[in-house]
Scaffold this motif. Structure first.
Motif, PDB file in Angstrom:
ATOM      1  N   ASP A   1     104.472   6.994  16.087  1.00  0.00           N
ATOM      2  CA  ASP A   1     103.039   7.257  16.072  1.00  0.00           C
ATOM      3  C   ASP A   1     102.531   7.635  17.463  1.00  0.00           C
ATOM      4  OD1 ASP A   1     100.273   7.234  15.292  1.00  0.00           O
ATOM      5  OD2 ASP A   1     100.118   5.225  16.163  1.00  0.00           O
ATOM      6  N   ILE A   2     101.935   8.815  17.588  1.00  0.00           N
ATOM      7  CA  ILE A   2     101.223   9.154  18.824  1.00  0.00           C
ATOM      8  C   ILE A   2      99.721   9.262  18.562  1.00  0.00           C
ATOM      9  CG2 ILE A   2     103.202  10.366  19.837  1.00  0.00           C
ATOM     10  CD1 ILE A   2     101.622  13.019  19.298  1.00  0.00           C
ATOM     11  N   PHE A   3      99.332   9.272  17.286  1.00  0.00           N
ATOM     12  CA  PHE A   3      97.908   9.422  16.980  1.00  0.00           C
ATOM     13  C   PHE A   3      97.121   8.197  17.454  1.00  0.00           C
ATOM     14  CE2 PHE A   3      94.216   9.082  14.107  1.00  0.00           C
ATOM     15  CZ  PHE A   3      93.593  10.283  14.443  1.00  0.00           C
ATOM     16  N   GLY A   4      97.622   7.006  17.160  1.00  0.00           N
ATOM     17  CA  GLY A   4      96.948   5.786  17.585  1.00  0.00           C
ATOM     18  C   GLY A   4      96.800   5.712  19.099  1.00  0.00           C
ATOM     19  N   PRO A   5      97.894   5.850  19.852  1.00  0.00           N
ATOM     20  CA  PRO A   5      97.764   5.815  21.314  1.00  0.00           C
ATOM     21  C   PRO A   5      96.885   6.927  21.870  1.00  0.00           C
ATOM     22  CG  PRO A   5     100.044   5.451  20.664  1.00  0.00           C
ATOM     23  CD  PRO A   5      99.313   5.826  19.415  1.00  0.00           C
ATOM     24  N   SER A   6      96.952   8.128  21.275  1.00  0.00           N
ATOM     25  CA  SER A   6      96.142   9.224  21.802  1.00  0.00           C
ATOM     26  C   SER A   6      94.660   9.002  21.511  1.00  0.00           C
ATOM     27  CB  SER A   6      96.605  10.569  21.247  1.00  0.00           C
ATOM     28  OG  SER A   6      96.388  10.681  19.853  1.00  0.00           O
ATOM     29  N   GLU A   7      94.340   8.436  20.352  1.00  0.00           N
ATOM     30  CA  GLU A   7      92.950   8.134  20.043  1.00  0.00           C
ATOM     31  C   GLU A   7      92.419   7.010  20.942  1.00  0.00           C
ATOM     32  OE1 GLU A   7      90.407   9.470  17.540  1.00  0.00           O
ATOM     33  OE2 GLU A   7      91.713  10.854  18.626  1.00  0.00           O
ATOM     34  N   ALA A   8      93.251   6.019  21.215  1.00  0.00           N
ATOM     35  CA  ALA A   8      92.839   4.947  22.128  1.00  0.00           C
ATOM     36  C   ALA A   8      92.534   5.511  23.509  1.00  0.00           C
ATOM     37  CB  ALA A   8      93.931   3.882  22.204  1.00  0.00           C
ATOM     38  N   PHE A   9      93.350   6.463  23.944  1.00  0.00           N
ATOM     39  CA  PHE A   9      93.119   7.092  25.244  1.00  0.00           C
ATOM     40  C   PHE A   9      91.847   7.936  25.211  1.00  0.00           C
ATOM     41  CE2 PHE A   9      93.514  10.315  28.484  1.00  0.00           C
ATOM     42  CZ  PHE A   9      94.022   9.629  29.568  1.00  0.00           C
TER      43      PHE A   9
ATOM     44  N   ALA B   1      86.208  21.114  13.710  1.00  0.00           N
ATOM     45  CA  ALA B   1      86.982  20.786  12.509  1.00  0.00           C
ATOM     46  C   ALA B   1      87.651  22.024  11.932  1.00  0.00           C
ATOM     47  CB  ALA B   1      86.083  20.128  11.467  1.00  0.00           C
ATOM     48  N   ASP B   2      86.928  23.143  11.894  1.00  0.00           N
ATOM     49  CA  ASP B   2      87.499  24.376  11.347  1.00  0.00           C
ATOM     50  C   ASP B   2      88.644  24.876  12.208  1.00  0.00           C
ATOM     51  OD1 ASP B   2      85.689  24.340   9.276  1.00  0.00           O
ATOM     52  OD2 ASP B   2      84.319  25.797  10.192  1.00  0.00           O
TER      53      ASP B   2
ATOM     54  N   LEU C   1      97.192  16.977  12.641  1.00  0.00           N
ATOM     55  CA  LEU C   1      95.992  17.717  13.020  1.00  0.00           C
ATOM     56  C   LEU C   1      94.818  17.400  12.099  1.00  0.00           C
ATOM     57  CD1 LEU C   1      97.768  21.060  13.879  1.00  0.00           C
ATOM     58  CD2 LEU C   1      96.312  19.789  15.471  1.00  0.00           C
ATOM     59  N   ARG C   2      95.107  17.176  10.817  1.00  0.00           N
ATOM     60  CA  ARG C   2      94.026  16.804   9.891  1.00  0.00           C
ATOM     61  C   ARG C   2      93.452  15.436  10.250  1.00  0.00           C
ATOM     62  NH1 ARG C   2      97.410  19.487   5.983  1.00  0.00           N
ATOM     63  NH2 ARG C   2      98.353  17.474   5.401  1.00  0.00           N
ATOM     64  N   HIS C   3      94.320  14.505  10.654  1.00  0.00           N
ATOM     65  CA  HIS C   3      93.845  13.194  11.100  1.00  0.00           C
ATOM     66  C   HIS C   3      92.927  13.336  12.318  1.00  0.00           C
ATOM     67  CE1 HIS C   3      96.152  11.055   8.213  1.00  0.00           C
ATOM     68  NE2 HIS C   3      97.323  11.152   8.810  1.00  0.00           N
ATOM     69  N   LEU C   4      93.329  14.193  13.236  1.00  0.00           N
ATOM     70  CA  LEU C   4      92.505  14.398  14.425  1.00  0.00           C
ATOM     71  C   LEU C   4      91.165  15.029  14.056  1.00  0.00           C
ATOM     72  CD1 LEU C   4      92.182  14.324  17.502  1.00  0.00           C
ATOM     73  CD2 LEU C   4      93.319  16.560  17.600  1.00  0.00           C
ATOM     74  N   SER C   5      91.195  15.995  13.166  1.00  0.00           N
ATOM     75  CA  SER C   5      89.959  16.628  12.711  1.00  0.00           C
ATOM     76  C   SER C   5      88.982  15.610  12.137  1.00  0.00           C
ATOM     77  CB  SER C   5      90.272  17.708  11.672  1.00  0.00           C
ATOM     78  OG  SER C   5      89.092  18.298  11.182  1.00  0.00           O
ATOM     79  N   GLU C   6      89.509  14.706  11.327  1.00  0.00           N
ATOM     80  CA  GLU C   6      88.667  13.668  10.750  1.00  0.00           C
ATOM     81  C   GLU C   6      88.099  12.747  11.830  1.00  0.00           C
ATOM     82  OE1 GLU C   6      91.272  11.788   8.031  1.00  0.00           O
ATOM     83  OE2 GLU C   6      91.348  13.501   6.648  1.00  0.00           O
ATOM     84  N   ALA C   7      88.923  12.439  12.822  1.00  0.00           N
ATOM     85  CA  ALA C   7      88.499  11.490  13.861  1.00  0.00           C
ATOM     86  C   ALA C   7      87.388  12.043  14.739  1.00  0.00           C
ATOM     87  CB  ALA C   7      89.706  11.096  14.718  1.00  0.00           C
TER      88      ALA C   7
END
Length: 242
Positions: free
Chosen positions: A180-188, A202-203, A232-238
């Motif tokens: 997982d890099i999404f969790g650490p990248s979102e925390a950062f 988002a688009d 990328l979809r997870h990031l878009s949502e975030a």
């Protein structure tokens, strides 16, 4: 491969013919933060991200362990910032055939003036043949920041050179991970939100997801392999308004 033991600079192949050059750099608070450049070895070699000007000796030393630096043909950047193009003119000086590679907006507002050699300006969706690899350019205004932002993907290995997306803190000793890099990248990101949150964010991320990347070549942190579209979809949502 360690290319400079004192600095910890190292080179690892993360996809066929694509090498991550990584240097851990101390921050003012004593923590380490990684700066990555990506070298595409081909008939027309390409470097994406130059690193800051002060890292030029380490980056050039690392490139020379893989190919002759004089062979470089393209030196790419996502946007105008020190870690993207700080060492641009130093690299142009030692690679006489190389030209800057950027989006049309970056060429217009900055690189035609800043760079010692005229840039090769890419249009949205345009492809560049390097030999075995083909690079596809994507305009990404304000994603994550800067009107002139752009990213690129190698269509052969489906490696997305995703710049500041998925930035992770720390030295990133692991060159390529499927963890997982999404969790650490979102925390950062949430510590100092560097996204512009523009109306089209988002688009733009959805358009990248449609390319189905398999390797994410992150500029700060470990590169990642897996279902890039889902990431990328997870990031878009975030980053989208809720």
């Amino acid at each position: 491969m360690i290319t400079n033991a004192a600095a910890g600079t190292n080179v690892q192949e993360i996809a066929t013919g694509i090498f991550r050059i990584n240097t851990p750099v101390p921050l003012p608070d004593g923590q380490l933060f990684s700066f990555n450049q990506y070298l595409v070895v081909d008939d027309a070699p390409l470097l994406f991200h130059t690193g800051p000007r002060q890292l030029f000796p380490l980056v050039s030393e690392a490139i020379a362990r893989v190919i002759s630096i004089e062979r470089l043909r393209y030196i790419g950047l996502s946007h105008v910032e020190a870690d993207e193009c700080g060492a641009m003119n130093l690299l142009l000086a030692v690679a006489p055939q190389a030209v800057p590679l950027c989006g049309q907006v970056a060429a217009m507002v900055s690189m035609t003036d800043l760079a010692d050699r005229p840039p090769r300006a890419m249009a949205d969706g345009e492809e560049l043949d390097l030999g075995q690899h083909t690079i596809r350019w994507f305009d990404m205004p304000h994603v994550p920041h800067g009107w002139e932002c752009g990213l690129m993907m190698d269509t052969r290995t489906r490696t997305l050179f995703c710049g500041d997306l998925f930035t992770q803190g720390g030295p990133s000793e692991t060159a390529l991970t499927d963890a997982d890099i999404f969790g650490p990248s979102e925390a950062f990101r949430l510590q100092m939100d560097y996204f512009a949150h523009a109306p089209q964010t988002a688009d733009r991320l959805a358009a990248l997801a449609a390319q189905s990347p398999r390797v994410m070549a992150v500029m700060h942190g470990s590169a990642w392999e897996g279902d890039g579209a889902a990431l990328l979809r997870h990031l878009s949502e975030a980053v989208s308004p809720h």
